[in-house]
Design a protein around this motif. Structure first.
Motif, PDB file in Angstrom:
ATOM      1  N   PHE A 121      -5.207   8.865   0.582  1.00 33.90           N
ATOM      2  CA  PHE A 121      -4.595   7.859  -0.191  1.00 33.90           C
ATOM      3  C   PHE A 121      -6.081   7.529  -1.090  1.00 33.90           C
ATOM      4  CE2 PHE A 121      -4.701   3.242  -1.360  1.00 33.90           C
ATOM      5  CZ  PHE A 121      -3.709   3.612  -2.429  1.00 33.90           C
ATOM      6  N   VAL A 122      -7.027   7.295  -0.570  1.00 34.36           N
ATOM      7  CA  VAL A 122      -8.412   6.964  -1.142  1.00 34.36           C
ATOM      8  C   VAL A 122      -8.707   8.049  -2.210  1.00 34.36           C
ATOM      9  CG1 VAL A 122     -10.815   6.466  -1.107  1.00 34.36           C
ATOM     10  CG2 VAL A 122      -9.144   5.258   0.361  1.00 34.36           C
ATOM     11  N   THR A 178      -5.302   7.455   5.439  1.00 36.16           N
ATOM     12  CA  THR A 178      -6.120   6.630   4.385  1.00 36.16           C
ATOM     13  C   THR A 178      -7.094   7.310   3.550  1.00 36.16           C
ATOM     14  OG1 THR A 178      -5.793   4.779   6.268  1.00 36.16           O
ATOM     15  CG2 THR A 178      -7.559   4.579   4.505  1.00 36.16           C
ATOM     16  N   VAL A 236       0.728  -1.169   0.182  1.00 38.79           N
ATOM     17  CA  VAL A 236      -0.042   0.007   0.136  1.00 38.79           C
ATOM     18  C   VAL A 236       0.891   1.367  -0.264  1.00 38.79           C
ATOM     19  CG1 VAL A 236      -1.523   1.258   1.202  1.00 38.79           C
ATOM     20  CG2 VAL A 236      -2.002  -1.020   1.259  1.00 38.79           C
ATOM     21  N   VAL A 272      -3.930   7.611  10.943  1.00 37.20           N
ATOM     22  CA  VAL A 272      -3.873   6.539  10.149  1.00 37.20           C
ATOM     23  C   VAL A 272      -5.088   6.702   9.040  1.00 37.20           C
ATOM     24  CG1 VAL A 272      -4.175   4.193   9.788  1.00 37.20           C
ATOM     25  CG2 VAL A 272      -2.812   4.959  11.649  1.00 37.20           C
ATOM     26  N   TRP A 273      -6.254   7.198   9.918  1.00 34.87           N
ATOM     27  CA  TRP A 273      -7.452   7.441   9.228  1.00 34.87           C
ATOM     28  C   TRP A 273      -7.257   8.574   8.171  1.00 34.87           C
ATOM     29  CZ3 TRP A 273     -10.962   4.274   7.481  1.00 34.87           C
ATOM     30  CH2 TRP A 273     -11.363   3.137   8.209  1.00 34.87           C
ATOM     31  N   ALA A 299      -6.182   0.570   7.987  1.00 33.24           N
ATOM     32  CA  ALA A 299      -6.681   1.310   8.690  1.00 33.24           C
ATOM     33  C   ALA A 299      -7.778   0.866   9.926  1.00 33.24           C
ATOM     34  CB  ALA A 299      -7.533   2.387   7.962  1.00 33.24           C
ATOM     35  N   ALA A 341      -5.891  -0.629   1.958  1.00 39.72           N
ATOM     36  CA  ALA A 341      -5.649   0.428   2.529  1.00 39.72           C
ATOM     37  C   ALA A 341      -6.808   0.615   3.600  1.00 39.72           C
ATOM     38  CB  ALA A 341      -5.555   1.453   1.734  1.00 39.72           C
ATOM     39  N   LEU A 342      -8.161   0.219   3.218  1.00 45.12           N
ATOM     40  CA  LEU A 342      -8.898   0.533   4.346  1.00 45.12           C
ATOM     41  C   LEU A 342      -8.870  -0.704   5.562  1.00 45.12           C
ATOM     42  CD1 LEU A 342     -12.105   1.268   1.908  1.00 45.12           C
ATOM     43  CD2 LEU A 342     -10.693   2.741   3.598  1.00 45.12           C
ATOM     44  N   ALA A 376       1.229   3.893  -2.891  1.00 49.40           N
ATOM     45  CA  ALA A 376       0.709   5.422  -2.626  1.00 49.40           C
ATOM     46  C   ALA A 376       1.913   6.272  -2.900  1.00 49.40           C
ATOM     47  CB  ALA A 376       0.543   5.357  -0.988  1.00 49.40           C
TER      48      ALA A 376
END
Length: 468
Positions: free
Chosen positions: A208-209, A205, A134, A201-202, A189, A185-186, A138
């Motif tokens: 990134f999303v 994430t 990931v 972290v969230w 997280a 990735a989810l 990323a």
């Protein structure tokens, strides 16, 4: 300067493997995805970083790593068969020089996918491999997402970390890989232990999303749009509040429409009318040629057999503004065009035997992950268990890949085979940590044996696992 920074980083990464040899496996994953040797301009371009990490990863496992828990699965056997068959078709290829160029990286991708599950003996190792994948993706995706958000991009013009339009740095391939990585990735997280789930972290994430969803816009890749739409629908199977999710997704889509570049909207409009777009029309003609070629050469023509194709076809498009529009036809002659589809890529290069092996490998992956989903959904932890979450994420990632593979030649893409290696590793881990009686068949909720299985799984998942 950038060369010195990259060499220092990679050198430090490899040095860590002297204490923990498994880190060499992670280093190879990073190097194979990001290709730092192509980012620099000076000394680093002459260093065979991928080969060095590959040799260290395999030698480290062979000589220094513990083998307890390592298992060779059926899917690894299928990869071995596919590798052997690719070697056979390469030896008898229609274009031997070009075939050897492709064989040079394909055999490493297949061999590493076959080797990777042997190293993934613990939950921590499974998570570490997923995390590096990931973060490596990323590195490319966030760079492209920022440039897209600032107004850059366009079909074939989005500037990424390297100046080449091949591998993961090709627009359609990167779009597919970026969307396929979102479920992983989810999962990290939600269930990560290396980086414990918190607001930082969230936040990463979410960023990134968002960047991953921007990649199809920045590259104007129709494949990426199809993959994103497919993943959005696929996630309805696993989200808790489906109607809320569907509503928010619809609002986000409507809100994003005014900000989409006109060039992107125009290119996406050709999805439903391939005759008006030369690129799409060419794909259809290549697919027809490949079917005819497979009838004459059922065992395949080896890598890059498409170089022998040649065809003439008509394109059709509208010119002018209503009500004075007119249809204009143009005759196009083309030759040596790539397959633009993994399915036809396998058929043309490896023939029907290779395509069947590849389909078998993919179908087993979807089925194995579905069995794990079923198994852990009926457990005490249910859908909140990390095993259920990882099986779901890997299944979604593979399904997105299979959709993207319809329109782009990524039949042997190393990143995708790393996902397959993760699937094999998870499948082997669960079989090893779940009592045989509990996994012998799919049990209904409440049947005997579930309690014993869950007790064993809980004790295994809560026991600290060293990285080595």
């Amino acid at each position: 300067m950038i060369d010195l920074v990259l060499i220092a980083f990679v050198g430090f990464f490899l040095a860590l493997g002297l204490k923990r040899p498994f880190i060499w496996v992670l280093a190879y994953i990073y190097i194979d995805i990001v290709a730092p040797q192509k980012i620099g301009w000076g000394p680093i371009t002459a260093l065979p970083l991928s080969l060095i990490a590959f040799v260290l990863a395999f030698a480290g496992w062979l000589m220094l790593d513990h083998k307890e828990g390592s298992r060779f699965t059926l899917r690894q056997g299928l990869i071995a068969l596919l590798l052997a068959y690719c070697g056979y078709t390469t030896a008898s290829a229609d274009y031997p020089i070009e075939a050897m160029v492709k064989w040079d990286w394909v055999w490493k991708a297949l061999f590493f996918a076959m080797f990777l599950p042997l190293t993934l003996r613990t939950r921590l190792r499974l998570e570490a491999a997923a995390l590096i994948m990931v973060l490596a993706i990323a590195t490319i995706v966030i760079n492209g997402g920022i440039k897209t958000a600032l107004g850059g991009g366009g079909y074939g013009t989005l500037s990424l970390l390297v100046r080449e339009n091949a591998g993961l740095y090709e627009g359609s391939i990167l779009s597919t890989a970026a969307i396929a990585t979102i479920p992983l990735a989810l999962w990290l997280a939600r269930h990560g232990t290396v980086f414990k789930p918190d607001w930082r972290v969230w936040t990463f994430t979410a960023g990134f999303v968002f960047a991953a969803l921007l990649i199809p816009v920045g590259t104007a890749a129709r494949t990426g749009l199809v993959c994103a739409a497919f993943l959005a629908v696929l996630m309805l199977r696993s989200v808790r509040y489906r109607f809320v999710y569907a509503g928010l997704a619809g609002v986000a889509l409507l809100a994003s429409l005014p900000f989409l570049p006109q060039s992107f909207v125009e290119r996406m409009s050709t999805i439903t009318e391939h005759q008006g777009d030369e690129s799409a029309s060419t794909r259809v003609q290549v697919w027809k040629w490949t079917l005819e070629y497979a009838q004459r050469n059922p065992l395949g023509g080896g890598f890059d057999a498409y170089l022998g194709n040649s065809f003439t076809y008509q394109t059709r498009k509208l010119e002018g503004e209503p009500p004075n529009q007119r249809v204009v036809y143009a005759e196009v002659t083309d030759r040596g065009r790539a397959y633009h589809s993994s399915y036809f890529e396998l058929l043309g290069e490896q023939g029907w035997p290779g395509l069947v092996l590849w389909f078998w490998l993919q179908a087993l992956g979807l089925w194995h992950m579905e069995r794990l989903r079923w198994r852990f959904r009926k457990s005490e932890a249910g859908e909140s268990s990390w095993q259920w979450g990882l099986a779901t994420a890997l299944q979604q990632a593979q399904a997105v890949y299979l959709v993207g593979a319809l329109f782009v030649g990524i039949g042997y893409q190393p990143f995708i085979f790393m996902l397959i290696g993760l699937q094999c590793g998870l499948w082997s881990y669960v079989k090893r940590t779940t009592p045989a009686a509990a996994r012998s068949r799919m049990r209904r909720a409440g049947e005997p044996g579930i309690g014993l299985a869950e007790a064993r799984l809980r004790s295994t998942s809560t026991t600290p696992n060293p990285l080595l």
